[in-house]
Design a protein around this motif. Structure first.
Motif, PDB file in Angstrom:
ATOM      1  N   GLU A 155      16.652  43.293  81.674  1.00  0.00           N
ATOM      2  CA  GLU A 155      17.532  43.626  80.800  1.00  0.00           C
ATOM      3  C   GLU A 155      18.237  42.821  79.909  1.00  0.00           C
ATOM      4  O   GLU A 155      18.628  42.821  78.936  1.00  0.00           O
ATOM      5  CB  GLU A 155      18.463  44.711  81.342  1.00  0.00           C
ATOM      6  N   LYS A 160      14.602  41.132  74.537  1.00  0.00           N
ATOM      7  CA  LYS A 160      15.509  42.171  74.729  1.00  0.00           C
ATOM      8  C   LYS A 160      16.718  41.649  73.985  1.00  0.00           C
ATOM      9  O   LYS A 160      17.186  42.449  73.090  1.00  0.00           O
ATOM     10  CB  LYS A 160      15.826  42.829  76.085  1.00  0.00           C
ATOM     11  N   CYS A 210      25.125  47.434  76.400  1.00  0.00           N
ATOM     12  CA  CYS A 210      24.317  47.882  77.666  1.00  0.00           C
ATOM     13  C   CYS A 210      24.822  49.453  78.223  1.00  0.00           C
ATOM     14  O   CYS A 210      24.170  49.922  79.064  1.00  0.00           O
ATOM     15  CB  CYS A 210      24.959  47.021  78.734  1.00  0.00           C
ATOM     16  N   SER A 280      18.324  49.085  73.795  1.00  0.00           N
ATOM     17  CA  SER A 280      17.001  49.303  73.991  1.00  0.00           C
ATOM     18  C   SER A 280      16.527  50.749  74.846  1.00  0.00           C
ATOM     19  O   SER A 280      17.456  51.227  74.966  1.00  0.00           O
ATOM     20  CB  SER A 280      16.769  48.202  75.435  1.00  0.00           C
ATOM     21  N   GLY A 283      18.186  51.208  78.644  1.00  0.00           N
ATOM     22  CA  GLY A 283      19.647  50.201  78.823  1.00  0.00           C
ATOM     23  C   GLY A 283      19.650  49.925  79.977  1.00  0.00           C
ATOM     24  O   GLY A 283      19.145  50.383  80.948  1.00  0.00           O
ATOM     25  N   LEU A 284      20.751  49.013  80.186  1.00  0.00           N
ATOM     26  CA  LEU A 284      21.212  48.387  81.384  1.00  0.00           C
ATOM     27  C   LEU A 284      21.749  49.524  82.574  1.00  0.00           C
ATOM     28  O   LEU A 284      21.301  49.406  83.478  1.00  0.00           O
ATOM     29  CB  LEU A 284      21.970  47.059  81.281  1.00  0.00           C
ATOM     30  N   ALA A 287      19.013  51.385  83.897  1.00  0.00           N
ATOM     31  CA  ALA A 287      18.449  50.619  84.925  1.00  0.00           C
ATOM     32  C   ALA A 287      19.212  50.626  86.298  1.00  0.00           C
ATOM     33  O   ALA A 287      18.791  50.825  87.581  1.00  0.00           O
ATOM     34  CB  ALA A 287      18.203  48.998  84.626  1.00  0.00           C
TER      35      ALA A 287
END
Length: 506
Positions: A155, A160, A210, A280, A283-284, A287
């Motif tokens: 990430e 990114k 994030c 994105s 996203g973090l 994840a």
């Protein structure tokens, strides 16, 4: 009664012997192994080790009347004293914890090349700092750390991060507009304390990028996390006494309350879909949410890593931006050079991923600022097994302290002008700035190098380029130079700048 008294006496004596063994004999055995290899250090005293002298030397240090860029003697006066006496490698102890101070280039270089998981993050202070970091990636070791890194690292890959540029520019707009408003209200010249505004900006960036929420939505989390960091910093961080963490003192109750509130707020953000709309597609937060395990462990994992990213992702960037503005304010020639470059590269438009790559001068300014004022003043490692570095056998359980201020101010590596602000050192990149690349480590060394360094550099370039394009600034006469260690090294009294609008707006 006699039998009871005898048992009590035996129990008391056993407890005393156990305490003496744990607090003195065991750490001294480890220190003796180092002494037999010629590694000396200040003589410890029972039961504090070298803590008493460390605290005394810190208390003697006062705020400096003039600006000097080597904060080592101020923040770590004991290291400076001992290094002059015992050399770049010496041992010391903090209560029952043995330490090895390392600032010798060869030894640092050897450690920077180590890929073994047996050289992990220091576990000293882990319990004390658990309310802030828990068992997140920043405090984990071995397989637990490796698994978390595999999950989180993608990430922060550069491709990114480039996709987050517009988001970062958008986050900077409120800061720029608020400063413009203050300057206009005060008839063209305003004294602005920049620290809090830059923390808010960086907090907004990390929250949007994030977690898909803006700073306004996450404001309460950031506010409570900073209060929690300050509460933990108020403790004597040189002391780690396990039992004192559990006593219901007023400070401990404050830490427990803030930790509970932060946890509830983060879990509420997740429940309310705070991860939607991230920069994105994955996203973090998404994840992190994929971690296996039962519900409680999953919640702990998410909360711990969210807190870590909130703290590491905005505190270090914000304080570096503050130091950069300080350096540019007292070096107007570099402020002009950086501004001219920004104006030429951006040509009246907001910065883009492409234009950021062309900002060579600004990159040099940031890199030199990170050399003089690395936010993490001390790299801490621990030998989780017996290890050998640079011909030295380091027993299991030794905490290794690598002072960045010392590495970054080593005249044999950087030259006689080491204490001067000279961004041209980095004209050919960081690896060419010094004869020994391992002596420049603002983002750490070895396998534990900071995951977010690309993110941090892009964020710094964006906010600094926007500030340079909009404002001229100089240092306020009210500024008091006093670097202070509060998990990160920051100006204790903040930084005030005299700011006015620049005549070449974007």
């Amino acid at each position: 009664m006699e039998v009871l008294l005898s048992l009590c006496s035996i129990g008391f004596c056993s407890a005393v012997l156990y305490f003496y063994n744990v607090m003195w004999l065991q750490p001294q055995r480890i220190c003796n192994k180092l002494r037999r290899q010629g590694i000396e250090g200040p003589p410890p005293s029972f039961p504090h080790g070298n803590l008493t002298e460390m605290e005394r030397l810190v208390m003697q240090e006062k705020a400096r009347e003039t600006i000097t860029h080597d904060y080592g003697p101020t923040v770590f006066p004991y290291f400076e004293k001992w290094r002059k006496r015992y050399g770049p490698v010496f041992s010391y102890s903090m209560r029952n914890v043995p330490f090895l101070h390392v600032s010798h280039p060869e030894l640092v270089g050897d450690m920077s090349l180590c890929l073994s998981l047996d050289l992990g993050k220091s576990t000293y202070m882990k319990k004390t700092q658990e309310p802030l970091f828990g068992h997140s990636i920043i405090k984990s070791n071995g397989k637990a750390w490796s698994d978390q890194r595999k999950m989180i690292a993608p990430e922060f890959f550069l491709d990114k991060v480039k996709g987050m540029v517009d988001l970062m520019v958008e986050s900077a707009r409120p800061l720029i507009e608020s400063w413009e408003s203050k300057i206009q209200h005060e008839k063209g010249l305003s004294e602005i304390k920049v620290d809090e505004d830059l923390r808010n900006y960086s907090a907004d960036v990390i929250s949007r990028a994030c977690f898909g929420s803006s700073y306004s939505e996450g404001k309460e989390i950031f506010s409570k996390l900073r209060a929690l960091k300050i509460a933990l910093s108020k403790r004597n961080l040189l002391v780690e006494i396990g039992g004192l963490r559990y006593l219901p003192t007023r400070r401990n109750r404050e830490v427990w309350r803030l930790n509970k509130e932060v946890r509830s707020l983060i879990l509420k953000l997740i429940k309310d879909g705070g991860g939607e709309g991230c920069a994105s597609e994955k996203g973090l937060l998404q994840a992190i949410l994929q971690t296996p395990g039962d519900s409680k462990n999953a919640d702990d994992f998410v909360v711990d890593n969210c807190k870590t990213i909130y703290i590491a992702g905005h505190e270090t960037v914000a304080v570096t931006a503050v130091w950069c503005l300080l350096m540019l304010s007292i070096h107007p020639e570099w402020q002009k050079r950086a501004r001219d470059e920004v104006v030429e590269v951006c040509n009246g438009r907001p910065p883009t991923a492409n234009s950021l790559q062309k900002m060579k001068t600004l990159t040099m300014v940031i890199q030199e600022t990170l050399r003089l004022y690395p936010p993490t003043g001390l790299l801490a490692r621990e030998t989780l097994q017996d290890m050998d570095f640079g011909g030295i056998h380091i027993p299991k359980g030794v905490n290794i302290s690598i002072p960045l201020a010392t590495l970054h101010h080593d005249s044999s590596s950087w030259g006689t002008d080491v204490n001067e602000f000279k961004p041209e050192r980095f004209a050919k990149g960081a690896r060419s700035a010094t004869q020994l690349p391992c002596m420049y480590a603002p983002f750490g060394i070895g396998r534990r190098t900071c995951l977010g360094q690309n993110f941090a550099m892009v964020e710094l370039k964006i906010v600094l380029s926007l500030i340079l394009s909009k404002f001229n600034f100089s240092l306020s006469p009210n500024y008091q130079h006093c670097p202070s260690m509060r998990l990160v090294v920051e100006p204790e009294f903040g930084v005030e700048l005299l700011m006015e609008r620049h005549d070449k707006d974007m």
